[in-house]
Design an enzyme around this catalytic site. Structure first.
Site, mmCIF file in Angstrom:
data_model
loop_
_atom_site.group_PDB
_atom_site.id
_atom_site.type_symbol
_atom_site.label_atom_id
_atom_site.label_comp_id
_atom_site.label_asym_id
_atom_site.label_seq_id
_atom_site.Cartn_x
_atom_site.Cartn_y
_atom_site.Cartn_z
ATOM 1 N N ASP A 293 -1.481 -2.900 -7.622
ATOM 2 C CA ASP A 293 -0.529 -3.142 -6.539
ATOM 3 C C ASP A 293 0.687 -3.832 -7.165
ATOM 4 O OD1 ASP A 293 0.757 -3.273 -4.145
ATOM 5 O OD2 ASP A 293 -0.878 -4.180 -3.029
HETATM 6 C C1 NOJ Z 1 2.577 -3.855 -1.866
HETATM 7 C C2 NOJ Z 1 1.598 -3.323 -0.886
HETATM 8 O O1 NOJ Z 1 0.453 -4.144 -0.830
HETATM 9 C C3 NOJ Z 1 1.161 -1.900 -1.170
HETATM 10 O O2 NOJ Z 1 0.368 -1.446 -0.121
HETATM 11 C C4 NOJ Z 1 2.353 -1.030 -1.369
HETATM 12 O O3 NOJ Z 1 1.948 0.302 -1.564
HETATM 13 C C5 NOJ Z 1 3.136 -1.553 -2.561
HETATM 14 N N1 NOJ Z 1 3.608 -2.888 -2.257
HETATM 15 C C6 NOJ Z 1 4.315 -0.678 -2.934
HETATM 16 O O4 NOJ Z 1 5.314 -0.774 -1.999
#
Ligand code: NOJ
Length: 754
Positions: A293
């Site tokens: 993530d």
């Molecule tokens: C953080 C989020 O937790 C995740 O779900 C998302 O896909 C990413 N950022 C990218 O934007």
């Protein structure tokens, strides 16, 4: 017999086709493996590590600014082939520009993946996932994801960071809006349908994009619902509740998995070998790749797990996190780690192969500009068919929570209708907080929807909902004091026959980083509701929110409550058609609604405890100031039709397939759809089983006066569970079964599994 002959011939043909198809796919797989290996053999270590590096785009940001790095450095890396994927770059022109750089200027010309959070539509927005999950309509959900993929692919995106299949039991957590609620059985089916929609059936199509199931794992169990907080779950919950939707996603051939921000047993998910190597790539044999993530690599330092970025890279790579999103840890440190023997080159090769394989599968090596068709971009965005599908999904997602004296549906000739509430005139909130690909203020508001349907309405705001910026990603400030517009609304309500009140949460009050400690109507809305109720009791309360709310007062006093969530682009039209009976509501909630925040986490599939009660004295599992039951249970939702269940029959003669039959009659004068649900409970087992577990459902259309018989089959797949060693076991014994209209109401029986 002729019939047998035909059947046999058909069967043989089917077997032959399956055999051929399997053969072709095996050949394709082999061909891709050969290509991957040939390319890998040509790559330098830096180039391999480059494939494992993902950068945020150069135009938009969706997360906190990375602690290190800058645009110039990123461009340099791009040109040196040290970037394998980007995120948040969209638009055919932008995508083409970046793709041209890597294809033409880097030594090997390996095309980029373009990732984006296409969560519930891209430009045309569908209801937030929690809302559409309430439809229990797998076909419609798959179609919504298909359309999202069509629009996203038309603007150059080939990878979506969806679906989020985190099971959650805590409405305080802002991201409940992004998932399918509290049940792993339903959540697994919905996740698989979304993946099917995004990925399509054929990657040679330029509308098929790869899906990414997230967040692996446990993110939905953040303590006290505070986003990013510690996760502390027992083994049984991990295996039986959290992991099943991810396993189902792997079985549905999801191409990528995103790990998560949280710890599990004290180990951050990104550096968690048990999750990524043992379970995902080991037990489940997942062949795609894992992406971290955003910055979750460097966050292992703050967790207190890695001492610096270099060690974060070592821990993440060795644990099986194949691609680093915005941590800069791989691109800066993996090379020296390999050279120092801290990360085996086999780890790198395995990760790179997984990434390259997907790029080949997508056909990017044959045509890196496959998703760069300006004509498609122009023609497909906000296409009329997409808008129509969004309206359909929105109608299917609206839950009728209460309809005293059949006040709904309203008749179109109804005069003197007041509409009150800032959300009624809001074109932004209904889009939810996850709509970075779309355009602000593009939802049909409730007021517009009501006007479109020809309703005779007068509007008064009543009160502002928020006072501070509505722009992403700032914190929302709620209006807690200003009641100056109450008077006008009260005056209007007094002279009206019916009052439609649209209350709830601003669109930016749920989503990532948007947890709440209260679950009531924010700001002065509760006071407004009570003030209007004093002068007019004929209230239709339309709720617009991204999480279950504790609306106990409203449930006691207000005759009609409609849960409209955030329904996307067509919100107002869907709500208006439901209030006026053009749409007969059929949705059922997929998260329990608490009576008060103190009951949270609250969910239907809990254990019985050793002191279930009720008892007259205090020593049983309960609260002194509130009952245990939720306000509205999982699976609950009304319709304008009335359904009657009868004739529950059980056939347990075949232990491999227990059959359950039930009859449903539509006793009303209006056709409707019912979501019939089947729950089981194994009475005694080696691990205690939940009081109820959903193991089947069927959404059926039943005409007025019509009767339908449904059959549910229970095989070992439904009757088994995971033991504390993570093994799936099926134990013989007695089961309770319930088939009905919600997790609390149905016909009950018992059977024996031999
Ligand atoms: C953080 C989020 O937790 C995740 O779900 C998302 O896909 C990413 N950022 C990218 O934007």
């Amino acid at each position: 017999m002729k019939f047998q002959f035909v059947t046999k011939t058909k069967l043989l043909l089917l077997l032959l086709c399956t055999h051929l198809a399997l053969n072709i796919s095996a050949q394709t797989n082999n061909a891709i493996d050969t290509k991957v290996n040939t390319l890998l053999a040509k790559m330098t270590l830096e180039e391999k590590i480059g494939q494992m590096n993902q950068y945020n785009g150069f135009w938009e940001v969706t997360g906190p600014t990375p602690k290190e790095g800058n645009a110039k450095e990123k461009y340099d890396h791009l040109k040196k082939g040290m970037v394998g994927a980007v995120l948040n770059v969209k638009g055919v022109e932008n995508v083409r520009k970046l793709q041209e750089i890597v294809v033409n200027e880097t030594r090997l010309g390996i095309p980029l993946l373009f990732g984006f959070d296409v969560i519930h539509g891209h430009k045309t927005l569908f209801p937030i996932p929690l809302a559409s999950s309430c439809s229990w309509d797998l076909e419609a959900i798959e179609k919504s994801s298909r359309i999202a993929a069509i629009e996203a692919s038309a603007v150059g995106i080939n990878w979506t960071f969806a679906p989020m299949v985190d099971i959650t039991r805590d409405a305080r957590w802002g991201r409940v809006m992004e998932g399918a609620g509290e049940d792993p059985y339903l959540g697994s089916k919905i996740g698989a349908a979304q993946i099917k929609g995004f990925q399509g059936t054929d990657f040679s199509s330029n509308s098929s994009i790869i899906a990414c199931v997230k967040h692996f794992a446990g993110y939905g169990f953040a303590e006290a619902g505070r986003d990013y907080n510690t996760v502390d779950v027992g083994t049984s919950t991990l295996y039986n509740i959290i992991l099943p939707p991810f396993k189902a996603a792997v079985e549905a051939d999801v191409k990528t998995v995103m790990n998560s921000f949280n710890v599990l047993n004290g180990i951050p998910a990104t550096g968690n070998k048990f999750l990524q190597r043992d379970i995902l790539k080991g037990k489940w044999n997942f062949k795609g790749f894992v992406v971290s993530d955003w910055g979750s690599g460097y966050e292992m330092i703050d967790h207190g797990y890695a001492k610096n970025l270099k060690q974060a890279a070592e821990l993440a790579a060795n644990a099986g996190s194949d691609m680093d999103m915005e941590s800069y840890s791989y691109v800066r440190h993996l090379k020296e780690l390999v050279e120092a023997g801290k990360v085996d080159i086999a780890v790198i090769d395995d990760a790179v192969k997984r990434i390259l394989r997907i790029k080949y599968e997508l056909g990017l090596f044959d045509n890196p500009y496959k998703y760069c068709d300006a004509k498609r971009e122009k023609e497909l965005i906000y296409h009329a068919d997409h808008i129509a599908a969004s309206l359909d999904m929105a109608k299917k997602s609206i839950v009728l929570l209460k309809n005293e004296n059949n006040l709904l549906p309203l008749v179109k000739t109804q005069k003197n209708i007041a509409v009150i509430g800032a959300l009624a005139n809001d074109k932004n909130s209904p889009l939810g907080s996850w709509r970075i690909g779309s355009d602000d203020n593009t939802a049909i508001s409730v007021l517009e929807g009501l006007k479109n349907i020809g309703a005779n309405i007068t509007y008064a705001k009543g009160a502002e909902l928020i006072t501070a910026p509505t722009s992403f990603p700032e914190e929302v400030k709620v209006n807690e004091t200003d009641k100056s517009e109450f008077t006008a609304a009260i005056k209007l309500a007094k002279k009206s026959d019916v009052v439609i009140m649209v209350l709830g949460e601003h669109g930016f009050q749920s989503g990532e980083g948007r947890s709440r400690t209260k679950l009531d109507l924010p700001g002065v809305q509760q006071q407004l509701l009570e003030a209007i109720y004093k002068v007019n009791k004929n209230i239709v309360l339309v709720l617009m929110n991204g999480r279950p709310l504790a609306i106990t007062w409203a449930n006691e006093h207000i005759p009609v409550i409609v849960e409209a969530w955030q329904l996307g682009s067509q919100t107002g039209n869907a709500i208006a058609s439901t209030l006026f009976g053009d749409n007969n509501p059929s949705a059922k909630i997929t998260m329990s609604f608490p009576r008060s925040v103190g009951q949270v986490p609250i969910y239907y599939n809990h254990y019985n405890t050793g002191r279930p009660g009720p008892k007259s004295e205090v020593f049983w599992s309960h609260y002194g100031d509130e009952i245990n039951q939720p306000l509205y249970p999982f699976g609950y939702g009304l319709s304008y039709s009335k359904f009657e269940y009868s004739n529950l029959k059980i056939d347990d003669s075949n232990p491999q397939k227990v059959k359950i039959f039930v009859t449903i009659k539509n006793t009303s004068t209006i056709a409707g759809e019912e979501i019939a649900q089947l729950y089981i409970h194994q009475k005694i087992a080696s691990i205690v089983r939940p009081v109820k577990e959903l193991k089947g459902f069927s959404k059926v259309k039943i005409n007025a006066g019509e009767t339908k018989e449904l059959e549910f089959d229970l095989t070992d797949k439904e009757l088994g569970f995971y033991n504390n060693e993570g093994n799936f076991v099926v134990e013989a014994g007695a089961f309770d079964v319930m088939v009905g209209t919600s997790s609390e109401q149905g016909l009950v029986g018992v059977f024996n599994k031999k």
